[in-house]
Design a protein around this motif. Structure first.
Motif, PDB file in Angstrom:
ATOM      1  N   LEU A  87       0.848  -1.188   0.000  1.00  0.00           N
ATOM      2  CA  LEU A  87       0.000   0.000   0.000  1.00  0.00           C
ATOM      3  C   LEU A  87       0.886   1.242   0.000  1.00  0.00           C
ATOM      4  O   LEU A  87       1.690   1.449   0.901  1.00  0.00           O
ATOM      5  CB  LEU A  87      -0.911   0.008   1.227  1.00  0.00           C
ATOM      6  CG  LEU A  87      -1.852   1.214   1.336  1.00  0.00           C
ATOM      7  CD1 LEU A  87      -2.847   1.212   0.174  1.00  0.00           C
ATOM      8  CD2 LEU A  87      -2.614   1.184   2.667  1.00  0.00           C
ATOM      9  N   ILE A  88       0.740   2.094  -1.032  1.00  0.00           N
ATOM     10  CA  ILE A  88       1.553   3.293  -1.190  1.00  0.00           C
ATOM     11  C   ILE A  88       0.710   4.510  -0.828  1.00  0.00           C
ATOM     12  O   ILE A  88      -0.359   4.738  -1.413  1.00  0.00           O
ATOM     13  CB  ILE A  88       2.066   3.438  -2.634  1.00  0.00           C
ATOM     14  CG1 ILE A  88       2.635   2.112  -3.154  1.00  0.00           C
ATOM     15  CG2 ILE A  88       3.083   4.569  -2.724  1.00  0.00           C
ATOM     16  CD1 ILE A  88       3.832   1.602  -2.406  1.00  0.00           C
ATOM     17  N   HIS A  89       1.173   5.319   0.115  1.00  0.00           N
ATOM     18  CA  HIS A  89       0.430   6.513   0.537  1.00  0.00           C
ATOM     19  C   HIS A  89       0.566   7.641  -0.477  1.00  0.00           C
ATOM     20  O   HIS A  89      -0.401   8.325  -0.782  1.00  0.00           O
ATOM     21  CB  HIS A  89       0.918   6.979   1.913  1.00  0.00           C
ATOM     22  CG  HIS A  89       0.222   8.202   2.414  1.00  0.00           C
ATOM     23  ND1 HIS A  89       0.598   9.476   2.049  1.00  0.00           N
ATOM     24  CD2 HIS A  89      -0.830   8.359   3.266  1.00  0.00           C
ATOM     25  CE1 HIS A  89      -0.187  10.363   2.644  1.00  0.00           C
ATOM     26  NE2 HIS A  89      -1.053   9.709   3.385  1.00  0.00           N
ATOM     27  N   ASP A 117      -4.898  11.935   4.610  1.00  0.00           N
ATOM     28  CA  ASP A 117      -4.874  12.134   3.158  1.00  0.00           C
ATOM     29  C   ASP A 117      -4.427  10.879   2.417  1.00  0.00           C
ATOM     30  O   ASP A 117      -3.397  10.863   1.737  1.00  0.00           O
ATOM     31  CB  ASP A 117      -3.977  13.320   2.784  1.00  0.00           C
ATOM     32  CG  ASP A 117      -4.247  13.806   1.356  1.00  0.00           C
ATOM     33  OD1 ASP A 117      -5.170  13.284   0.729  1.00  0.00           O
ATOM     34  OD2 ASP A 117      -3.511  14.693   0.889  1.00  0.00           O
ATOM     35  N   PHE A 118      -5.258   9.843   2.536  1.00  0.00           N
ATOM     36  CA  PHE A 118      -5.024   8.614   1.778  1.00  0.00           C
ATOM     37  C   PHE A 118      -5.817   8.619   0.467  1.00  0.00           C
ATOM     38  O   PHE A 118      -6.047   7.573  -0.129  1.00  0.00           O
ATOM     39  CB  PHE A 118      -5.427   7.391   2.610  1.00  0.00           C
ATOM     40  CG  PHE A 118      -4.364   6.949   3.578  1.00  0.00           C
ATOM     41  CD1 PHE A 118      -3.555   5.859   3.298  1.00  0.00           C
ATOM     42  CD2 PHE A 118      -4.169   7.617   4.774  1.00  0.00           C
ATOM     43  CE1 PHE A 118      -2.575   5.444   4.187  1.00  0.00           C
ATOM     44  CE2 PHE A 118      -3.193   7.215   5.672  1.00  0.00           C
ATOM     45  CZ  PHE A 118      -2.395   6.121   5.380  1.00  0.00           C
ATOM     46  N   GLU A 119      -6.217   9.813   0.029  1.00  0.00           N
ATOM     47  CA  GLU A 119      -7.072   9.935  -1.148  1.00  0.00           C
ATOM     48  C   GLU A 119      -6.456   9.282  -2.386  1.00  0.00           C
ATOM     49  O   GLU A 119      -7.149   8.680  -3.202  1.00  0.00           O
ATOM     50  CB  GLU A 119      -7.349  11.409  -1.434  1.00  0.00           C
ATOM     51  CG  GLU A 119      -8.233  11.652  -2.649  1.00  0.00           C
ATOM     52  CD  GLU A 119      -8.491  13.135  -2.891  1.00  0.00           C
ATOM     53  OE1 GLU A 119      -9.214  13.450  -3.843  1.00  0.00           O
ATOM     54  OE2 GLU A 119      -7.960  13.966  -2.125  1.00  0.00           O
ATOM     55  N   TYR A 120      -5.130   9.428  -2.543  1.00  0.00           N
ATOM     56  CA  TYR A 120      -4.472   8.888  -3.729  1.00  0.00           C
ATOM     57  C   TYR A 120      -3.632   7.648  -3.414  1.00  0.00           C
ATOM     58  O   TYR A 120      -2.753   7.278  -4.197  1.00  0.00           O
ATOM     59  CB  TYR A 120      -3.602   9.968  -4.372  1.00  0.00           C
ATOM     60  CG  TYR A 120      -4.408  11.137  -4.891  1.00  0.00           C
ATOM     61  CD1 TYR A 120      -5.173  11.010  -6.043  1.00  0.00           C
ATOM     62  CD2 TYR A 120      -4.434  12.351  -4.204  1.00  0.00           C
ATOM     63  CE1 TYR A 120      -5.936  12.064  -6.517  1.00  0.00           C
ATOM     64  CE2 TYR A 120      -5.187  13.414  -4.671  1.00  0.00           C
ATOM     65  CZ  TYR A 120      -5.940  13.267  -5.824  1.00  0.00           C
ATOM     66  OH  TYR A 120      -6.696  14.316  -6.291  1.00  0.00           O
ATOM     67  N   ALA A 121      -3.897   7.016  -2.295  1.00  0.00           N
ATOM     68  CA  ALA A 121      -3.184   5.780  -1.956  1.00  0.00           C
ATOM     69  C   ALA A 121      -3.533   4.690  -2.972  1.00  0.00           C
ATOM     70  O   ALA A 121      -4.637   4.662  -3.530  1.00  0.00           O
ATOM     71  CB  ALA A 121      -3.555   5.331  -0.553  1.00  0.00           C
ATOM     72  N   TYR A 122      -2.584   3.804  -3.220  1.00  0.00           N
ATOM     73  CA  TYR A 122      -2.818   2.735  -4.190  1.00  0.00           C
ATOM     74  C   TYR A 122      -1.932   1.539  -3.867  1.00  0.00           C
ATOM     75  O   TYR A 122      -0.957   1.649  -3.128  1.00  0.00           O
ATOM     76  CB  TYR A 122      -2.523   3.227  -5.610  1.00  0.00           C
ATOM     77  CG  TYR A 122      -1.072   3.528  -5.882  1.00  0.00           C
ATOM     78  CD1 TYR A 122      -0.259   2.601  -6.547  1.00  0.00           C
ATOM     79  CD2 TYR A 122      -0.495   4.725  -5.483  1.00  0.00           C
ATOM     80  CE1 TYR A 122       1.077   2.867  -6.801  1.00  0.00           C
ATOM     81  CE2 TYR A 122       0.841   5.007  -5.739  1.00  0.00           C
ATOM     82  CZ  TYR A 122       1.619   4.072  -6.392  1.00  0.00           C
ATOM     83  OH  TYR A 122       2.940   4.341  -6.631  1.00  0.00           O
TER      84      TYR A 122
END
Length: 200
Positions: A87-89, A117-122
């Protein structure tokens, strides 16, 4: 972390490293839906089209793809190309770190109480998990911080490696890359097995 002492900054970075190593414990089978990418190489190659595309800069992309394939063929056993999906923050900027100062004493380091702000985590390659936080990358408008930034990056690398067994793919996938750069998440310090020293 403006206004923090060097020791307090190092303590906060140790706490950030702890968060990253916890994220490293979250394993995924692939990246994306449908036919997910199973390795870092598959993921990176998918970003560069194989067929000719009529746009400026395509020749540079073809060259980049070729370099990537050549690098992989020479180091196919490198952990950074393996199926290590985490999981990349993506945004460990200071504004996304919730720090609480001690009420008892200003000598005590702040405590990292949360990351937002994990909005763009992937789900992405482990290679991208251990990015340098932006606030101690070298930028041309803060030349006076370069020396301290080098100390902080050194400390950060050690803090990231410490929780993992020697030789663990999670520990070496990023920091043995050897790019030598001090910005954009590229390491400039390879830790030695000895005790930590700010002079390194």
């Amino acid at each position: 972390m403006e206004g923090f002492s060097l020791d307090h900054k190092k303590n906060v970075l140790t706490q950030i490293a702890s968060v990253l190593t916890r994220l490293a414990a979250l394993h995924f089978d692939g990246i994306g839906k449908g036919k997910p990418f199973k390795s870092t190489l598959d993921y990176l190659l998918a970003l560069i089209p194989e067929i000719a595309v009529d746009f400026a800069g395509y020749e540079e992309l073809v060259e980049t793809r070729q370099h990537l394939l050549e690098y992989h063929s020479s180091k196919s056993d490198a952990p950074c190309f393996g199926p290590l999906i985490r999981l990349i923050h993506t945004d460990y900027d200071a504004q996304n770190l919730l720090l609480v100062n001690s009420r008892d004493s200003s000598d005590k380091p702040p405590v990292l109480s949360g990351v937002i702000d994990f909005e763009y985590a992937y789900a992405g390659p482990l290679y991208y998990l251990y990015e340098y936080p932006i606030f101690f990358q070298d930028v041309d408008f803060s030349l006076g911080l370069y020396e301290q930034n080098a100390i902080l990056r050194s400390h950060f690398v050690r803090a990231l490696r410490q929780p993992f067994p020697k030789g663990s793919p999670d520990a070496i996938a990023r920091w043995n890359d050897g790019t030598g750069l001090a910005y954009e998440g590229s390491q400039d310090y390879v830790p030695d097995p000895g005790p930590e020293s700010d002079e390194n």
